[in-house]
Design an enzyme around this catalytic site. Structure first.
Site, mmCIF file in Angstrom:
data_model
loop_
_atom_site.group_PDB
_atom_site.id
_atom_site.type_symbol
_atom_site.label_atom_id
_atom_site.label_comp_id
_atom_site.label_asym_id
_atom_site.label_seq_id
_atom_site.Cartn_x
_atom_site.Cartn_y
_atom_site.Cartn_z
ATOM 1 N N LYS A 230 33.810 21.793 18.468
ATOM 2 C CA LYS A 230 32.693 21.083 17.844
ATOM 3 C C LYS A 230 32.584 19.652 18.335
ATOM 4 C CE LYS A 230 29.397 19.725 15.285
ATOM 5 N NZ LYS A 230 28.011 20.188 15.415
ATOM 6 N N CYS A 288 25.909 12.570 14.303
ATOM 7 C CA CYS A 288 26.806 13.446 15.058
ATOM 8 C C CYS A 288 27.217 12.848 16.395
ATOM 9 C CB CYS A 288 26.125 14.791 15.249
ATOM 10 S SG CYS A 288 25.401 15.385 13.720
HETATM 11 N N1 SAJ Z 1 18.475 12.217 22.497
HETATM 12 C C1 SAJ Z 1 18.117 11.607 23.701
HETATM 13 N N2 SAJ Z 1 17.881 12.422 24.776
HETATM 14 C C2 SAJ Z 1 17.990 13.799 24.694
HETATM 15 C C3 SAJ Z 1 18.383 14.397 23.454
HETATM 16 C C4 SAJ Z 1 18.610 13.569 22.368
HETATM 17 O O1 SAJ Z 1 18.009 10.382 23.810
HETATM 18 O O2 SAJ Z 1 17.722 14.466 25.700
HETATM 19 C C5 SAJ Z 1 18.729 11.360 21.320
HETATM 20 C C6 SAJ Z 1 17.801 11.705 20.146
HETATM 21 O O3 SAJ Z 1 16.612 10.937 20.223
HETATM 22 C C7 SAJ Z 1 18.644 11.306 18.949
HETATM 23 C C8 SAJ Z 1 20.070 11.597 19.418
HETATM 24 O O4 SAJ Z 1 20.020 11.662 20.847
HETATM 25 O O5 SAJ Z 1 18.513 9.925 18.662
HETATM 26 C C9 SAJ Z 1 20.651 12.906 18.885
HETATM 27 O O6 SAJ Z 1 19.724 13.894 19.118
HETATM 28 P P1 SAJ Z 1 20.125 15.459 19.057
HETATM 29 O O7 SAJ Z 1 18.971 16.195 19.595
HETATM 30 O O8 SAJ Z 1 21.423 15.695 19.683
HETATM 31 O O9 SAJ Z 1 20.179 15.725 17.483
HETATM 32 P P2 SAJ Z 1 21.425 15.886 16.477
HETATM 33 O O10 SAJ Z 1 22.381 14.792 16.659
HETATM 34 O O11 SAJ Z 1 20.837 16.094 15.142
HETATM 35 O O12 SAJ Z 1 22.039 17.309 16.911
HETATM 36 C C10 SAJ Z 1 23.262 17.443 17.577
HETATM 37 C C11 SAJ Z 1 23.223 18.837 18.219
HETATM 38 N N3 SAJ Z 1 24.379 19.003 19.058
HETATM 39 C C12 SAJ Z 1 24.271 19.695 20.225
HETATM 40 O O13 SAJ Z 1 23.248 20.183 20.609
HETATM 41 C C13 SAJ Z 1 25.540 19.818 21.012
HETATM 42 C C14 SAJ Z 1 23.196 19.901 17.103
HETATM 43 O O14 SAJ Z 1 23.318 21.186 17.680
HETATM 44 C C15 SAJ Z 1 24.383 19.678 16.168
HETATM 45 O O15 SAJ Z 1 24.382 20.599 15.131
HETATM 46 C C16 SAJ Z 1 24.276 18.283 15.590
HETATM 47 O O16 SAJ Z 1 24.343 17.332 16.642
HETATM 48 C C17 SAJ Z 1 25.457 18.087 14.626
HETATM 49 O O17 SAJ Z 1 25.192 18.161 13.409
HETATM 50 O O18 SAJ Z 1 26.575 17.982 15.093
#
Ligand code: SAJ
Length: 476
Positions: A230, A288
């Site tokens: 994780k 996360c």
């Molecule tokens: N972000 C970027 N560029 C990207 C993707 C995201 O700048 O290409 C930024 C987003 O704007 C945001 C942050 O990153 O500010 C996090 O975005 P996220 O899409 O990762 O959203 P989370 O943090 O809610 O989800 C992550 C996911 N982890 C993975 O895909 C490995 C989700 O599957 C998890 O369940 C979640 O963390 C968690 O709860 O751990």
């Protein structure tokens, strides 16, 4: 009697308790309650001043989660009406449960010293330990430092209950993998990592999650392997984002468009070529990615003490990635200063509108929003700042506007921090008139507007990774 015999005597899991009614606990509880495999689910929530209101809301079948969560409200109404789910702050009812899960936040107190704040989680584990009965299953869904389940959690449960993990009760880690905006779908469709402290605990935990999985399947492993899985999957996502953010900074410096490069790289397809190019942006927020790297780092420091073979005096690649992503709001500030300067303005006395306070598009989730350090920098520099977000009603100490026209009225700069769909069709002429400026500034932190359209309307444009546009000629 062995744990396997105790569990056989107890029979199949019928009553489940879910501690922590938040983005993870609520959808999990509702899906357990909706499954015909289970009879009843209690959602356990502290009746605290900050979140006690959730208890009555949930028992009325109303979701306290404000963002768009397809299907959640309907399913909640259904399981409440069917008397298969209720929310309570009476933790003594834990004794009646066959299985209890904990979905409680595990933020970091101090990232430099890798010190997590487990206070809320430990309080939850203590409550479970107090009312634990033999043959019960306890599952940690929160993201935790590798080794926590089999040490801290196990010891506290044993101390509070007088029972022994792996002998009198089962214990496992089954990390959540949900993202706001698709909570139910993620739980149903993602594979479920299930890691017991022993094989019997793993099997019992698999029995708990299998009924709610549609496309997903259970992936069994040890509790420590599950914790590393994780924390690593989020660390790698953060690393991928840092890689494209660094490329975006390079492209700006070289005067080219990062999206051309990204499309180019992405075009190399074929066997064995995997490319997970993510998207550059104004920053990485949420509960996360902003902390799981530090859980992993702490885990290797504890479990791999004096065993890790790593280049001497070299920083962790993962922590460096965190620093690059934490730099992006500062980069947005630098872009804003430069654009204001091009428009003949200094930040002192300037008026700026931030569009988007949530850390994720089309959600109300503001945890560790990258917009906050950016706002702090602006205020530090003497600017006044309006914050607009269609999903966020309130945020401690910062007024959040819901009316876009009011938010951009009379401003010198509009800065897009979140890719909400409402911002994709901004009308440049209308915005320019509302700003009352000949050359208002627009900073696009999520590449959602068309730079040429705004430049044609006299805006001074800057975009993350848009070296091809960031020094454009200002239209008369
Ligand atoms: N972000 C970027 N560029 C990207 C993707 C995201 O700048 O290409 C930024 C987003 O704007 C945001 C942050 O990153 O500010 C996090 O975005 P996220 O899409 O990762 O959203 P989370 O943090 O809610 O989800 C992550 C996911 N982890 C993975 O895909 C490995 C989700 O599957 C998890 O369940 C979640 O963390 C968690 O709860 O751990």
């Amino acid at each position: 009697m062995t744990l396997a015999e105790l569990i056989r005597n107890r029979g199949p899991i019928k009553k489940i308790g879910v501690l922590g009614m938040g983005y993870v606990g609520i959808p999990a509880a509702v899906l357990f309650a909706d499954s015909s495999a289970f009879d009843f689910v209690y959602g356990f929530q502290r009746d605290s001043s900050s979140s006690g209101y959730k208890i009555a809301m949930l028992n009325r079948g109303e979701s306290p989660l404000k963002g768009e969560e397809p299907g959640l409200e309907d399913l909640l109404k259904k399981v409440v009406a069917a008397k298969k789910f209720a929310c309570t702050s009476d933790f003594t009812k834990i004794t009646e449960m066959d299985a209890v899960t904990l979905s409680i936040q595990t933020p970091f107190l101090n990232k430099e010293d890798l010190l997590p704040d487990f206070s809320a989680l430990l309080e939850g584990i203590t409550q479970v330990g107090r009312y634990l009965s033999s043959g019960m299953l306890v599952v940690l869904e929160s993201t935790i430092t590798p080794g926590t389940t089999n040490t801290v959690a196990k010891e506290l449960l044993e101390k509070e209950s007088g029972l022994t993990a792996g002998v009198d009760f089962a214990l496992a880690h089954a990390p959540e993998r949900v993202m706001t905006g698709r909570l139910l779908r993620n739980i149903r469709e993602h594979d479920r990592i299930v890691g017991g402290i022993d094989p019997v605990s793993t099997i019992r935990a698999a029995e708990l999650y299998s009924p709610v999985l549609t496309l997903g399947k259970v992936i069994p492993m040890s509790s420590t392997a599950a914790e590393v899985t994780k924390t690593t999957e989020n660390t790698f996502r953060d690393l991928q984002i840092a890689a494209i953010n660094e490329l975006a900074l390079y492209c700006e410096a070289m005067g080219i468009n990062v999206y051309d490069v990204r499309n180019g790289i992405d075009s190399l397809k074929g066997e064995g070529i995997t490319r997970a190019l993510l998207w550059p942006g104004a920053g990485v927020g949420g509960h996360c990615l902003t902390k799981d790297t530090y859980h992993l780092e702490r885990g290797v420091q504890i479990l791999g003490k004096n065993l890790l073979d790593y280049p001497v005096n070299e920083p962790s690649l993962y922590v460096l990635a965190r620093r690059i992503n934490d730099f992006m709001p500062t980069h947005m500030f630098h872009l804003t200063l430069d654009a204001l300067n091009r428009a003949g303005r200094s930040p002192r006395g300037a008026k700026v509108a931030i569009l988007g306070w949530a850390f994720l598009a089309n959600s109300d989730d503001t945890r560790n929003t990258p917009a906050e350090p950016y706002r702090d920098d602006l205020i530090q520099a003497g600017a006044t700042v309006n914050v607009h977000d269609p999903y966020v009603n309130e945020y401690s100490g910062i007024p959040i506007m819901q009316n876009l026209e009011v938010a951009v009225k009379g401003v010198d700069a509009i800065v897009i921090f979140t890719g909400h769909h409402q911002y994709k069709n901004l009308d440049p002429e209308h915005i320019r008139i509302l700003s009352g400026k000949t050359h208002p500034v627009i900073i696009d932190g999520r590449n959602i507007i068309d730079p040429d359209l705004f430049i044609r309307h006299g805006f001074v444009y800057k975009g993350i990774g848009r070296g091809d546009k960031n020094s454009h000629i200002i239209s008369k």
